[in-house]
Design an enzyme around this catalytic site. Sequence first.
Site, short mmCIF file in Angstrom:
data_model
loop_
_atom_site.label_atom_id
_atom_site.label_comp_id
_atom_site.label_asym_id
_atom_site.label_seq_id
_atom_site.Cartn_x
_atom_site.Cartn_y
_atom_site.Cartn_z
N LYS A 81 0.85 -1.19 0.00
CA LYS A 81 0.00 0.00 0.00
C LYS A 81 0.89 1.24 0.00
CE LYS A 81 -2.39 1.41 3.62
NZ LYS A 81 -3.42 1.44 4.68
N ARG A 124 -10.08 -2.18 6.96
CA ARG A 124 -9.19 -3.02 7.78
C ARG A 124 -8.95 -2.41 9.16
NH1 ARG A 124 -4.78 0.41 9.14
NH2 ARG A 124 -3.09 0.33 7.60
N GLN A 152 -13.04 7.39 9.60
CA GLN A 152 -12.77 6.13 10.29
C GLN A 152 -13.87 5.74 11.26
OE1 GLN A 152 -10.51 3.95 9.79
NE2 GLN A 152 -8.83 4.95 8.71
N ASP A 173 -17.58 14.85 18.81
CA ASP A 173 -16.70 15.57 17.88
C ASP A 173 -17.06 17.05 17.96
OD1 ASP A 173 -15.11 14.65 14.93
OD2 ASP A 173 -15.63 16.75 15.32
N GLY A 232 -6.33 6.63 16.68
CA GLY A 232 -5.90 7.86 16.03
C GLY A 232 -4.41 8.06 15.90
N ALA A 233 -3.64 7.60 16.88
CA ALA A 233 -2.20 7.85 16.85
C ALA A 233 -1.52 6.97 15.80
CB ALA A 233 -1.59 7.60 18.23
N ASP A 234 -0.96 7.62 14.77
CA ASP A 234 -0.25 6.87 13.72
C ASP A 234 1.06 7.56 13.36
OD1 ASP A 234 -1.20 9.10 12.46
OD2 ASP A 234 -2.14 8.04 10.78
N LYS A 238 1.64 11.92 18.44
CA LYS A 238 0.19 11.83 18.61
C LYS A 238 -0.14 11.06 19.89
CE LYS A 238 -1.16 12.28 13.76
NZ LYS A 238 -1.97 11.71 12.65
N SER A 305 -3.79 0.35 18.33
CA SER A 305 -3.83 -0.09 16.93
C SER A 305 -3.19 0.96 16.03
CB SER A 305 -5.28 -0.34 16.52
OG SER A 305 -5.38 -0.70 15.16
#
Length: 344
Positions: A81, A124, A152, A173, A232-234, A238, A305
């Site tokens: 990807k 996914r 998401q 939100d 959210g943390a990627d 973050k 995740s």
Amino acid sequence: MQTRLLDSDAVRDNAPMGAVIDAVEAAFGAYERGTAQMPAKSYIDLPQYNGDFRSMPAYLSVDADEPEVDASEDWDAAGVKWVNVHTDNAERGLPTVLGTMIYSDPETAFPLSIMDGRELTMLRTGAAAAVGTDHLAIEDATSLGIVGAGVQSYTQLEAIAAVRPIEEVVIADRNAERVADFIDQFVDRFDVRAGEISEAAACDVLSTVTPVESPIVDRAAVGNHTHINAIGADAAGKHELSDEILLDAKLVIDDYEQTTHSGEINVPYSAGVLTDSDIDAALGEIVVGDKPGRTSDDGITVFDSTGLAIQDVAAAHVVYTAADEAGNGTEFDLLGLGDASLSP
């Protein structure tokens, strides 16, 4: 041989959520057993464009005889990807995150499909949260809180509702329009309402899907038996959950290198507030039975995740297989081989 082009609609139409969840769980098992390869995610940083590119390759081989695998036969899959985060894209009328998945035949390397990676990523990511929820949430979880009403959030609800009897949904939100859109999407299926972060955090299951760099979920707000999917943390810096939550919880990660570098735990881990001894398990260890999921002694549980390439390949396998059987998508001769068959 033909390459199958699958746009976002085709990806969605050929991805039954239950099958994607099963494939992603099988991928975690394969990774833990050593029948998957996943090189480290590589980055190209482009500060002049306020963006970056990331390449995520993987291969996995799944044994249908393993207990967590819901498949009638063995399968293997490979792909890469190519994904980005360009923060200024909203001003251009483009998504912040785009992505392209190249799905290949592991035996010949023939490009079986080129498919939209953005839709695949949403699917996914939701499926991974569902696997974490299935192993770590209380069995009778009926309420789901979601912090962040972006793209998401939709697959978080769809996937988690496939593994738990979700009835009540609280969406939090700051963007009222996004909250209204989310509610409109699901109001016919769930008791869904807008709420504060503290209300979402008190639910049986909580998914956080925001890009914040300062914690927005306090320990005091979280229910005594809440399971949290920290999504959210990627990227480094973050951080959505307070350190007290992470220290108090049964903490499960998807991949050690990724979570310590860019997952929910990266900030307190880098500061030495949280150490390896605070990590209870990798999800793959729980999937294969080497470590327990939720037990009667567990209170708060957290699944950190970060999103793994094996999940993309597993989801792509589901999408391509369904599309190929149904003849969906657009076939084209990418390699210019005509009707010639491949030979060694």
